[in-house]
Motif scaffolding. Structure first.
Motif, short mmCIF file in Angstrom:
data_model
loop_
_atom_site.label_atom_id
_atom_site.label_comp_id
_atom_site.label_asym_id
_atom_site.label_seq_id
_atom_site.Cartn_x
_atom_site.Cartn_y
_atom_site.Cartn_z
N ARG A 99 0.84 -1.22 0.00
CA ARG A 99 0.00 0.00 0.00
C ARG A 99 0.87 1.26 0.00
NH1 ARG A 99 -4.15 -2.56 4.42
NH2 ARG A 99 -5.34 -3.83 2.95
N THR A 143 -5.79 -7.50 4.80
CA THR A 143 -4.65 -8.30 5.22
C THR A 143 -5.10 -9.71 5.60
OG1 THR A 143 -4.87 -7.18 7.35
CG2 THR A 143 -3.11 -6.41 5.90
N ASP A 180 -9.60 -8.89 11.55
CA ASP A 180 -8.90 -8.13 12.59
C ASP A 180 -9.41 -8.47 13.99
OD1 ASP A 180 -8.80 -6.81 9.97
OD2 ASP A 180 -7.63 -5.27 11.00
#
Ligand code: ARG
Length: 241
Positions: A99, A143, A180
């Motif tokens: 990124r 991710t 997450d």
């Protein structure tokens, strides 16, 4: 003499107003409001809520700017920033090298990690190795997606919205989701039929800003630093975690 004074006063007023318009400028912020407790919409009022929302509002306040949230699908956030739909992104976005090729990140503002979410009674998925050859749900381009895609023989099912990836585990369509940690915690609080394991990655979140927009980057970092120093960051953190 009197006239000159009045003209002068008028001028000062006009200038002052001009400055205020500048000072109360609007900071447009892109976020994907599908990620409680970081960013989500109140079901009734449609208001944007969450840790990230409070943090960016506090950053805006320090900068003398009003924050306007622009809700955007997760995988459209970086493209939206690059085309100028908004000035920055706050969206529980992990700072990654990939990124960083496209955008700049502010100083880190949150420690995070990915975890594996399964049904509460699942006792054969304890770690990444147990996911080989299995189906895994993720939010596309996260991710969690990148981790799942590394696992041998795994079949990755990608969803536009994070809650849909969790739902997939709950309805038994896939045995596991990678997401997450703090979001998994929130989901486990909301539903008692799922659980999550040990962290499988070490990550930090940052606020993304267009490359070259160093003035904004500097101001955001200054504001973040001040919020950490003054204890305001801890206050906001305490409200959500
Ligand atoms: N931290 C992960 C990443 O950067 C997931 C973030 C997803 N954020 C969201 N608002 N849905 O890839």
């Amino acid at each position: 003499m009197k006239k000159t004074l009045i003209v002068l006063l008028g001028l000062m007023l006009a200038l002052g107003v001009g400055f205020n318009v500048l000072a109360s400028g609007v900071l447009k912020v892109g976020t994907s409001a599908d990620f409680p407790p970081f960013e989500y919409q109140d079901e009734k009022t449609g208001e944007y809520l969450g840790f990230d929302v409070d943090l960016i509002k506090a950053v805006g306040e320090k900068m003398g700017m009003e924050v306007e949230i622009v809700n955007t699908a997760w995988d459209g956030l970086i493209p939206g920033l690059l085309t100028g739909n908004f000035d920055c992104i706050i969206s529980a976005m992990t700072i990654t090298e990939e990124r960083q090729k496209a955008v700049d990140f502010s100083d880190e503002y949150f420690d995070a990690s990915q975890v594996i979410v399964t049904k509460i009674d699942n006792d054969d998925i304890l770690g990444v190795d147990d996911l080989e050859g299995k189906e895994i749900s993720v939010q596309i381009g996260t991710t969690g997606d990148f981790e799942a895609s590394e696992i041998e023989g795994a079949v990755v099912k990608r969803f536009n919205l994070a809650p849909d990836a969790i739902q997939e585990v709950r309805n038994g369509s896939v045995p596991a989701c990678i997401i997450d940690l703090a979001v998994a915690e929130e989901m486990v609080k909301a539903y008692n039929d799922i659980k999550f394991g040990e962290p499988i990655t070490v990550e930090t979140y940052g606020i993304a800003i267009r490359k070259g927009n160093t003035e904004l980057l500097g101001k955001v970092n200054k504001a973040l630093g001040e919020l950490k120093e003054s204890g305001e960051y801890d206050e906001i953190h305490g409200e959500w975690f």
